[in-house]
Design a protein around this motif. Structure first.
Motif, mmCIF file in Angstrom:
data_model
loop_
_atom_site.group_PDB
_atom_site.id
_atom_site.type_symbol
_atom_site.label_atom_id
_atom_site.label_comp_id
_atom_site.label_asym_id
_atom_site.label_seq_id
_atom_site.Cartn_x
_atom_site.Cartn_y
_atom_site.Cartn_z
ATOM 1 N N LEU A 1 -4.961 0.933 -14.529
ATOM 2 C CA LEU A 1 -6.473 0.869 -14.416
ATOM 3 C C LEU A 1 -6.746 0.178 -13.068
ATOM 4 C CD1 LEU A 1 -9.408 1.935 -15.555
ATOM 5 C CD2 LEU A 1 -9.376 -0.501 -16.719
ATOM 6 N N VAL A 2 -6.042 -0.928 -12.806
ATOM 7 C CA VAL A 2 -6.602 -1.805 -11.741
ATOM 8 C C VAL A 2 -5.716 -1.597 -10.519
ATOM 9 C CG1 VAL A 2 -7.572 -3.547 -13.167
ATOM 10 C CG2 VAL A 2 -5.069 -3.658 -12.206
ATOM 11 N N VAL A 3 -4.607 -0.791 -10.515
ATOM 12 C CA VAL A 3 -3.998 -0.622 -9.172
ATOM 13 C C VAL A 3 -4.287 0.749 -8.652
ATOM 14 C CG1 VAL A 3 -1.478 -0.183 -8.519
ATOM 15 C CG2 VAL A 3 -2.042 -2.098 -10.343
ATOM 16 N N LYS A 4 -4.424 0.813 -7.310
ATOM 17 C CA LYS A 4 -5.148 1.840 -6.679
ATOM 18 C C LYS A 4 -4.056 3.111 -6.762
ATOM 19 C CE LYS A 4 -8.288 -0.438 -3.730
ATOM 20 N NZ LYS A 4 -8.736 -0.625 -2.141
ATOM 21 N N ARG A 5 -2.643 2.735 -6.596
ATOM 22 C CA ARG A 5 -1.638 3.690 -6.640
ATOM 23 C C ARG A 5 -1.367 4.024 -8.160
ATOM 24 N NH1 ARG A 5 3.054 1.456 -3.229
ATOM 25 N NH2 ARG A 5 3.796 3.526 -3.504
ATOM 26 N N LYS A 6 -0.469 5.312 -8.119
ATOM 27 C CA LYS A 6 -0.127 5.525 -9.561
ATOM 28 C C LYS A 6 0.941 4.596 -10.058
ATOM 29 C CE LYS A 6 1.954 9.474 -12.198
ATOM 30 N NZ LYS A 6 2.212 10.831 -12.367
ATOM 31 N N VAL A 7 0.962 4.440 -11.076
ATOM 32 C CA VAL A 7 1.825 3.409 -12.102
ATOM 33 C C VAL A 7 2.700 4.192 -13.141
ATOM 34 C CG1 VAL A 7 2.570 1.197 -12.880
ATOM 35 C CG2 VAL A 7 0.559 1.085 -11.531
ATOM 36 N N ALA B 1 0.894 -1.274 -0.062
ATOM 37 C CA ALA B 1 -0.107 0.116 -0.102
ATOM 38 C C ALA B 1 1.048 1.128 -0.203
ATOM 39 C CB ALA B 1 -1.014 -0.106 1.170
ATOM 40 N N THR B 2 2.104 0.970 0.498
ATOM 41 C CA THR B 2 3.078 2.476 0.464
ATOM 42 C C THR B 2 4.520 2.042 0.068
ATOM 43 O OG1 THR B 2 3.433 2.038 2.942
ATOM 44 C CG2 THR B 2 1.694 3.497 2.406
ATOM 45 N N GLY B 3 5.249 2.764 -0.043
ATOM 46 C CA GLY B 3 6.703 2.548 -0.317
ATOM 47 C C GLY B 3 7.052 2.215 -1.704
ATOM 48 N N PRO B 4 8.340 2.116 -2.236
ATOM 49 C CA PRO B 4 8.710 1.734 -3.479
ATOM 50 C C PRO B 4 8.359 0.362 -4.158
ATOM 51 C CG PRO B 4 10.584 1.737 -2.004
ATOM 52 C CD PRO B 4 9.337 2.445 -1.302
ATOM 53 N N VAL B 5 7.846 0.449 -5.356
ATOM 54 C CA VAL B 5 7.337 -1.079 -5.732
ATOM 55 C C VAL B 5 7.706 -0.989 -7.210
ATOM 56 C CG1 VAL B 5 5.605 -2.735 -5.948
ATOM 57 C CG2 VAL B 5 5.388 -1.051 -4.097
ATOM 58 N N ILE B 6 8.304 -2.110 -7.690
ATOM 59 C CA ILE B 6 8.536 -2.247 -9.142
ATOM 60 C C ILE B 6 7.563 -3.446 -9.503
ATOM 61 C CG2 ILE B 6 10.133 -3.246 -10.774
ATOM 62 C CD1 ILE B 6 12.318 -2.436 -8.861
ATOM 63 N N LEU B 7 6.825 -3.011 -10.492
ATOM 64 C CA LEU B 7 5.860 -4.009 -11.216
ATOM 65 C C LEU B 7 6.236 -4.589 -12.549
ATOM 66 C CD1 LEU B 7 2.191 -2.351 -10.920
ATOM 67 C CD2 LEU B 7 3.459 -3.796 -9.532
ATOM 68 N N ALA B 8 7.027 -5.679 -12.550
ATOM 69 C CA ALA B 8 7.600 -6.206 -13.436
ATOM 70 C C ALA B 8 6.736 -7.157 -14.436
ATOM 71 C CB ALA B 8 8.753 -7.140 -13.199
ATOM 72 N N SER B 9 6.290 -6.947 -15.526
ATOM 73 C CA SER B 9 5.151 -7.217 -16.239
ATOM 74 C C SER B 9 5.698 -8.061 -17.700
ATOM 75 C CB SER B 9 4.058 -6.421 -16.603
ATOM 76 O OG SER B 9 3.079 -6.873 -17.407
ATOM 77 N N ASN B 10 5.025 -9.319 -18.055
ATOM 78 C CA ASN B 10 5.295 -9.615 -19.513
ATOM 79 C C ASN B 10 4.572 -8.551 -20.458
ATOM 80 O OD1 ASN B 10 2.401 -10.482 -18.474
ATOM 81 N ND2 ASN B 10 2.352 -11.912 -20.160
ATOM 82 N N HIS B 11 4.701 -8.612 -21.652
ATOM 83 C CA HIS B 11 4.206 -7.649 -22.373
ATOM 84 C C HIS B 11 3.566 -8.072 -23.753
ATOM 85 C CE1 HIS B 11 3.461 -3.628 -23.883
ATOM 86 N NE2 HIS B 11 4.553 -3.309 -24.304
ATOM 87 N N LEU B 12 2.288 -8.081 -23.812
ATOM 88 C CA LEU B 12 1.546 -8.900 -24.726
ATOM 89 C C LEU B 12 0.744 -7.729 -25.809
ATOM 90 C CD1 LEU B 12 -0.575 -11.560 -22.725
ATOM 91 C CD2 LEU B 12 1.572 -11.819 -24.299
ATOM 92 N N SER B 13 0.437 -6.494 -25.391
ATOM 93 C CA SER B 13 -0.181 -5.764 -26.128
ATOM 94 C C SER B 13 -0.021 -4.219 -25.789
ATOM 95 C CB SER B 13 -1.766 -6.030 -25.998
ATOM 96 O OG SER B 13 -2.692 -4.940 -26.486
ATOM 97 N N PHE B 14 -0.190 -3.396 -26.697
ATOM 98 C CA PHE B 14 -0.224 -2.036 -26.450
ATOM 99 C C PHE B 14 -1.161 -1.727 -25.209
ATOM 100 C CE2 PHE B 14 -2.611 2.016 -26.918
ATOM 101 C CZ PHE B 14 -1.610 2.864 -27.051
#
Length: 230
Positions: free
Chosen positions: A52-58, A31-44
């Motif tokens: 859209l689904v993460v409450k915090r700014k990405v 909910a707080t603090g630095p986070v890295i979201l590492a995602s596969n990449h399938l589409s624009f």
């Protein structure tokens, strides 16, 4: 301000209504603090659905071409990425790519969420490709946990090259945070960076259920398309 306006007023409500996101593991994002979201990449659309689904700014990085398009489409694309706080990256490599990672490091140092696609480009065929070590450098420099993020069907919703997305329920899965504090002080060690990156890619393979290819996606794009299975 534009980020939140797009998310909660202009784009967010209709996108949620149309694509009805089904999300697993959202509680794995701190909910707080630095986070890295590492995602596969399938589409624009990956860079649309995840924020859209993460409450915090990405904050994602995206290829610089998205910011230089011509005509109405180019202008709309640029405005979307500027408004969503996306950082342009020159994929020719060298110092330009390093500058984009430095900017994301600033996001993490400020306690924010940095989104990154370790493959470096969209998958040409839906498979998961070898990760580049920029994600490991971010993790080592920031000490932030890495949350593996699996886009499960974005390529079915908006395949590469298709402008209008198909109406289908988007599915996203967030894995448990990965802690790499055991490698503290090992920044710059290319073997450590490769080990971290491979661990992240393994988790993405498990979460996504996609076949893993031990080659870079960009190289695969330059080769003839493989024949469809019989």
């Amino acid at each position: 301000m534009l980020y939140w306006l797009l998310k909660y007023v202009i784009l967010g409500p209709p996108l949620r209504l149309i694509f009805r996101p089904r999300v697993e593991g959202l509680e794995n994002i701190p909910a707080t603090g630095p986070v890295i979201l590492a995602s596969n990449h399938l589409s624009f659309s990956d860079s649309i659905f995840t924020p859209l689904v993460v409450k915090r700014k990405v904050t994602f990085i995206a290829k610089a071409e998205y910011f230089t398009g011509k005509g109405i489409k180019g202008w709309l694309t640029k405005m979307f990425f500027v408004g969503s706080g996306t950082i342009p990256v020159d994929r020719s490599g060298g110092q330009a790519a390093s500058a984009a990672l430095d900017t994301q490091l600033d996001v993490l140092r400020a306690g924010g969420i940095a989104g990154i696609y370790p493959e470096g480009t969209r998958s040409p065929d839906g498979r998961l490709y070898r990760g580049k070590t920029g994600v490991a450098r971010l993790a080592l420099a920031s000490g932030a946990p890495v949350v593996p993020t699996a886009m499960l069907n974005a390529d079915e919703i908006q395949p590469p090259g298709q402008l209008i997305p198909n109406v289908k329920r988007v599915r996203i899965r967030f894995g448990a945070p990965l802690d790499f504090s055991r490698y503290a002080g090992r920044a710059g060690d290319r073997y450590v960076e490769r080990a971290i990156t491979d661990e992240i890619m393994y988790e993405l393979m498990e979460l996504s259920g996609r076949e893993y290819v031990d080659a870079y996606a960009q190289k695969a794009k330059s080769q003839p398309a493989r024949p469809a299975p019989a």
